[in-house]
Design an enzyme around this catalytic site. Structure first.
Site, PDB file in Angstrom:
ATOM      1  N   ASP A 157       0.823  -1.210   0.000  1.00 33.83           N
ATOM      2  CA  ASP A 157       0.000   0.000   0.000  1.00 33.83           C
ATOM      3  C   ASP A 157       0.862   1.268   0.000  1.00 33.83           C
ATOM      4  O   ASP A 157       2.095   1.193   0.032  1.00 33.83           O
ATOM      5  CB  ASP A 157      -0.933  -0.054   1.230  1.00 33.83           C
ATOM      6  CG  ASP A 157      -2.279   0.597   0.986  1.00 33.83           C
ATOM      7  OD1 ASP A 157      -2.392   1.389   0.032  1.00 33.83           O
ATOM      8  OD2 ASP A 157      -3.217   0.342   1.765  1.00 33.83           O
ATOM      9  N   ASP A 212     -10.219   3.624  -3.298  1.00 34.74           N
ATOM     10  CA  ASP A 212     -10.930   2.431  -2.823  1.00 34.74           C
ATOM     11  C   ASP A 212     -12.354   2.339  -3.378  1.00 34.74           C
ATOM     12  O   ASP A 212     -13.042   3.336  -3.544  1.00 34.74           O
ATOM     13  CB  ASP A 212     -11.015   2.444  -1.297  1.00 34.74           C
ATOM     14  CG  ASP A 212      -9.649   2.209  -0.667  1.00 34.74           C
ATOM     15  OD1 ASP A 212      -8.653   2.144  -1.403  1.00 34.74           O
ATOM     16  OD2 ASP A 212      -9.591   2.098   0.569  1.00 34.74           O
TER      17      ASP A 212
HETATM   18  C1  GLA Z   1      -6.030   1.435   1.596  1.00 33.66           C
HETATM   19  C2  GLA Z   1      -6.183   0.422   0.463  1.00 33.66           C
HETATM   20  C3  GLA Z   1      -7.311  -0.529   0.798  1.00 33.66           C
HETATM   21  C4  GLA Z   1      -7.014  -1.238   2.117  1.00 33.66           C
HETATM   22  C5  GLA Z   1      -6.786  -0.222   3.219  1.00 33.66           C
HETATM   23  C6  GLA Z   1      -6.259  -0.864   4.494  1.00 33.66           C
HETATM   24  O1  GLA Z   1      -7.136   2.266   1.697  1.00 33.66           O
HETATM   25  O2  GLA Z   1      -6.433   1.086  -0.751  1.00 33.66           O
HETATM   26  O3  GLA Z   1      -7.487  -1.471  -0.234  1.00 33.66           O
HETATM   27  O4  GLA Z   1      -5.890  -2.051   1.955  1.00 33.66           O
HETATM   28  O5  GLA Z   1      -5.823   0.752   2.836  1.00 33.66           O
HETATM   29  O6  GLA Z   1      -6.035   0.053   5.503  1.00 33.66           O
END
Ligand code: GLA
Length: 409
Positions: A157, A212
């Site tokens: 990430d 997301d």
């Molecule tokens: C980010 C990623 C998500 C998830 C969260 C976890 O937002 O894009 O897919 O992994 O972190 O905290």
């Protein structure tokens, strides 16, 4: 003479020593031969967020088998954020032992014993998005640790990465994984900010193209400093990216929300069909232990999965768009085609599609749906024949639903 001999020995041992000790040469290229079709699996985040523990993961693995998901092709069980405990005094990361008392190696063994694979999550920055220890400065050490546990997939990430450049940071973790020596899929989760589709194919196996996903069909969720996106919003963010995807390197429009209780059955179908058309990774995000029949049937639909997993690995394209009604095509192996009629609107849409007068061309991958070939039509959802392309297709699609066909000579 003696002196020359001594000099020669020094020279040779020196060069041999140099050759063997030449350990600092880095290989910044991902492991080849992995993810030749889009990865299929499950990830904890969409449904469970930080509530992960070994009981959930083991039960999910069991459900993967008993529900038919594994047989349908789902292999990876990916633990997202919040599995982490602390680093020890030497810098080694440990799982949160309250949540994972048996440790990660035991969990990996459990999954491998069932023919499944383990995925973990980390972050290129100082901390993960959930505030757990990130891998910045610990990349090689973390890669060694993951390899020793038997990890098969790493989602990496992009939170808390002040001062880092994405391509360099992802190359560092790739070099670390190479050095650790255990082949792992690298899932680049950089949200599309720095165009990962340009540099990502050499470095990782998939890259997020957007922020997301949010569990709705057609909405935007504003969190203040960031937004998350409904299924249709994410679909629209894939425009222009298909040329970057192919076997071993995929655009990732984020994990599935199917079966998470907010979408209707039609919306779940549309979500799944469009992710299949996009050659997207199919990473389920629901509770596999408590799936209803409808969700199970959508996630394990053979024909829709075969569209996604087609060996050409060509991402589909939007052919037309009018009034909330879209037609998408995806070239498949052996001259076959997948077609999806997507109804994004709130009204029933009538289809009257004359195959003979349409001009379907994929300019990027040089494919053409030939008007001179008579294709047999199959409804991918029901596996039933729907005649041939000799006659116009006349039918209708309910609101927020999809009709997906496979054409074959
Ligand atoms: C980010 C990623 C998500 C998830 C969260 C976890 O937002 O894009 O897919 O992994 O972190 O905290």
């Amino acid at each position: 003479m003696k002196l020359i001999f001594l000099l020669m020995i020094t020279f040779f041992t020196g060069s041999v020593g140099f050759g063997q000790g030449n350990n600092y040469v880095q290989n910044y290229k991902k492991f080849d031969g992995l993810a030749l079709t889009p990865p299929m699996g499950w990830n904890s985040w969409n449904r469970f967020a930080c509530n992960v523990d070994e009981k959930l993961i083991k039960e999910t693995a069991d459900a993967m088998l008993s529900s038919g998901m594994k047989q349908a092709g789902y292999t990876y069980i990916n633990i997202d954020d919040c599995w982490h405990g602390e680093r020890d005094s030497l810098g080694f990361i440990h799982p949160d032992l309250k949540r994972f008392p048996s440790g990660m190696k035991a969990l990996a063994d459990y999954l491998h014993g069932k023919g499944l694979k383990l995925g973990l999550y980390s972050d290129a920055g100082s901390q993960t998005c959930g505030g757990r220890p990130g891998s910045r400065g610990y990349e090689f050490q973390d890669a060694l640790t993951y390899a020793s546990w038997g990890v098969d997939y790493l989602k990496y990430d992009w939170c808390n990465t002040e001062g880092l450049k994405a391509e360099g940071a992802y190359k560092t973790i790739t070099a670390a994984l190479r050095k650790a020596g255990r082949p792992m899929i690298l899932s680049i989760c950089e949200w599309g900010t720095d165009k990962p589709w340009v540099w990502g194919p050499a470095v990782g196996h998939l890259w997020r193209t957007s922020g997301d996903i949010f569990n709705c069909f057609d909405c935007v969720e504003d969190h203040g400093s960031w937004k998350s996106w409904g299924v249709m919003q994410i679909l629209d963010k894939q425009d222009g990216l298909r040329k970057y995807a192919g076997p071993g390197h995929w655009n990732d429009p984020d994990m599935l929300e199917i079966g998470n209780g907010k979408l209707t059955a039609g919306e779940d179908r549309a979500h799944f069909a469009m992710w299949a058309m996009l050659a997207a990774p199919l990473i389920a995000g629901n509770d596999l232990r408590n799936m209803n029949q409808e969700t199970r049937e959508i996630l394990t639909n053979k024909q829709i999965i075969s569209i996604n997993q087609d060996s050409l690995g060509i991402q589909g394209f939007r052919y037309s768009k009018l009034d909330g009604f879209e037609i998408w095509f995806k070239p498949l192996n052996k001259g076959k085609w997948a077609v999806s009629f997507l109804n994004r609107s709130a009204r029933v849409k009538k289809i009257d599609f004359n195959w003979r007068s349409e001009d379907v061309k994929d300019e990027i991958f040089q494919k053409e749906l030939s008007a001179s070939i008579l294709y047999k039509i199959k409804n991918a959802w029901t596996d039933k024949s729907m005649g041939t392309t000799k006659n116009s297709l006349k039918t209708e699609v309910p609101p927020h639903d999809v009709l997906t066909l496979i054409l074959e000579e």
